[in-house]
Design an enzyme around this catalytic site. Sequence first.
Site, PDB file in Angstrom:
ATOM      1  N   CYS A 183       1.690   7.639 -39.531  1.00  0.00           N
ATOM      2  CA  CYS A 183       2.928   7.250 -40.196  1.00  0.00           C
ATOM      3  C   CYS A 183       3.605   8.470 -40.825  1.00  0.00           C
ATOM      4  CB  CYS A 183       2.634   6.191 -41.253  1.00  0.00           C
ATOM      5  SG  CYS A 183       4.113   5.374 -41.860  1.00  0.00           S
TER       6      CYS A 183
ATOM      7  N   CYS B 230       0.841  -1.202   0.000  1.00  0.00           N
ATOM      8  CA  CYS B 230       0.000   0.000   0.000  1.00  0.00           C
ATOM      9  C   CYS B 230       0.876   1.253   0.000  1.00  0.00           C
ATOM     10  CB  CYS B 230      -0.909  -0.013   1.217  1.00  0.00           C
ATOM     11  SG  CYS B 230      -1.983   1.419   1.259  1.00  0.00           S
TER      12      CYS B 230
END
Lengths: 436, 453
Positions: free
Chosen positions: A357, A139
């Site tokens: 691209c 935790c």
Amino acid sequence: MADIRNNFVGIKSPNPFWLASAPPTDKAYNVERAFKAGWGGVVWKTLGEAGPPVVNVNGPRYGAIWGADRRLLGLNNIELITDRDLQTNLREIKQVKKNWPDRAMIVSIMVPCEEASWKAILPLVEETGADGIELNFGCPHGMSERGMGAAVGQVPEYIEMVSRWCKATTRMPVIVKLTPNITDIRYPARAAKTGGADAVSLINTISSIISVDLDNFSPEPSIDGKGSHGGYCGPAVKPIALNMVAEIARDAETRGMPISGIGGITTWRDAAEFLALGAGNVQVCTAAMTYGFKIVEEMAAGLSNWMDEKGHKTLDDVISRAVPNVTDWQYLNLNYIAKAKINQDSCIQCGRCHIACEDTSHQAITNMLDDKRHFEVIEEECVGCNLCVNVCPVQDCITMEPLSAGVLDKRTGKKVLKKYSNWTEHPNNPSKVAAE
Amino acid sequence: MAGKQLDDGIVSGRLNTKALDENFSDLHPLLDNHEALVASDRCYFCYDAPCVTACPTDIDIPMFIRQISTGNTIGAAKTIFDQNILGGMCARVCPTETLCEQACVRELAEGKPVKIGQLQRFATDEAMDQGKQFYERAKESGKKIAVVGSGPAGLACAHRLAMHGHSVTVFETRKKAGGLNEYGIAAYKTVDDFAKKEVNYIASIGGIEFVHGKKFGSDIALKGLKSEFDAVFLGIGLSSVNDLNLSEKDPEGLDDAVDFIAKLRQAKNKTKLPIGRKVVVIGGGMTAVDCAVQAKLLGAEEVTICYRRGQDQMNASLFEQDLAAAKGVTIRHWLQPVKIKSSKGKVTGIHFEYTQLQSGKLVRTGKKLKLEADQIFSAIGQKLTESDIGSDKNIKLSGGRIMIDDEGKTSQKGVWAGGDCTDRGEDLTVTAVAQGRDAAESIHRSLSSGKAK
């Protein structure tokens, strides 16, 4: 019909889906509902030592990030361990285990890093009939500042020490829950093993600030205008968790140590991936907190159907199957050459492959052909990077097609070699070794 | 059935106020925040997006939708208004199903396009409700321009000219500005006096003066305007309707759809509007659908659209045809009206002859159809007549409309035109806006270089 019964460090459950230690497992009411819904086991929300219970904030405990259509992708919380009385929790654990003997009942524990504290609580937990314990060393908020949780998990020596205390004190299998807020996950895992722990579970939540309120400039969740870091979980953390699970699964020192996989598991597919990378079972929280307990039906049925389809008879046929395929970059085959291919029948002409691209990568996808909107891979430019596949909104519209040996790679002008060859033997590598 | 709903003949008050209010409420109510976010999340932010290509005004649709999805609704409105100052009306009346939404890649992908039109309205309504003005006038240029007609073309032209610092005088025949936006669109597409609000919003940039009651061709002539102003823009629309030419003297009950739509838009109390019990609408365009649907909504029992060609040739979009069908209008095809039947000076029916295409030519088949009717609307198109453009023969027409070039220039120096009155008009608000805007830019370029006159 595939057998998805699970045996994890001797703890049996009808399926490999456990609820992780978290709000869904904080009391009998929720856990009863979970078992009715079909969960194989639970890790009861972390118990602290006897005495005045911890207190939680009274404002918001969670924050989130969302994807399209407000699909919850990541959840952040600042809740602490159980804020209910220890005796109440123990009483309920005992009763629920009695009611559901075939389900796994693991109890998460976090007490100060002193042997006496652990020795005090373990018999109480053992008395409930619980199947095992999970040490909450993960935790990252609230408790860690008090020297518990991640504060322990970040120091391998403490992990080893506490594991040893627990193993010496209890008959119950000991699972050590690891924090991901560390540089190399293998060290705490090794420490758990050295200390005699039966298994590790990971990942606990990741330290995070989920968002900032731009009106009052407070981190969120905002408590009276202030925010502190919390623990991050949900689908967004899955890749981090998978990597850490795989690292432990393939580490020479910890190989074979049982792993309970945790981190963003939302569907059967996520679970199967964790199993393949070495997890012996999985723990789920955010998905249940988002959709309710019923999702376990999809997980169990989906896993079983997939196993049937692939001919996997038991979980052991799946567990660790991908581990041998996890390697280091330097061993990847540089003679493997793939090119993107766009299926024109399923292309919806959005053009995202082209612009991704064109703007950011290799200028390898057209946007026009004969004055018409048309997206097609230019093989001479395509390096096979897969970006277009990932930005395409249509699944399987763009695929990566490997070139067979002997075929000309139009980008390099060279024929594809059949031989496996990696970086260690590459001529550009200054420290290359001679090929065998 | 209560009241006068089934009375024969052309009567008012077939439906009560409550029913009429319901019938004429907003066709597509404004999206709420949640709906807008869900709808905007569906946009893929396409490259060189097909929706933008399909928009006559080239609105950057993926950008404004992305702005909505990130909570920047006002920014979204500016993106829209930058290209189309009448973006609010276009969001309501554009046949998006044949423009941006037809081109949407999600139409191709799933048959369910992103709700571009409704998202556009979400953004523009927000900005207009807040009275958010995005544009300031450039320094006063000292140039004066006459804009004839205050429809979408004229308004878009006037606004862009005012932005460039010119002084604009808009001449309008009718009492209200807005042209077809105010007088020519089905009431359920633009509720709450939106056309007027939009005119006010556009005019609030300043530098635009409206002169009402001046009809071009009679009250004002091109020659006078040319001498008084530095440039003239004609956005006069098509103010005459085509004639059915089926009877020497029109019997009572043979009406013009355009007039009906205008009256309905202006009516303060729709219970006072008379409508037939059996209504036939002749035509196949948006006007025919607007007329037929509203006749039905007013309480006509039977409404039939008769079109002389097939469904594929109808100018009304498929969405409009479906809307008509959903409202209970019957659409019949391949019917050429041949005779209007009347008795005692009142319409009683109409005779048709069936048609078919023969080697691409529409021919009659000899087969007949008689329909009973107590009201017939003609919606067979509008035209420009000599009286609409005055005696000035120097303006060249093409196909009965004012000939313009790519920039909106007419054959006369110093005179531009745009919208339905031109040979490049498409009977679309959005096309008129684009032409008005582009003509304004052309005028500005000419005035800046001193070549207009």
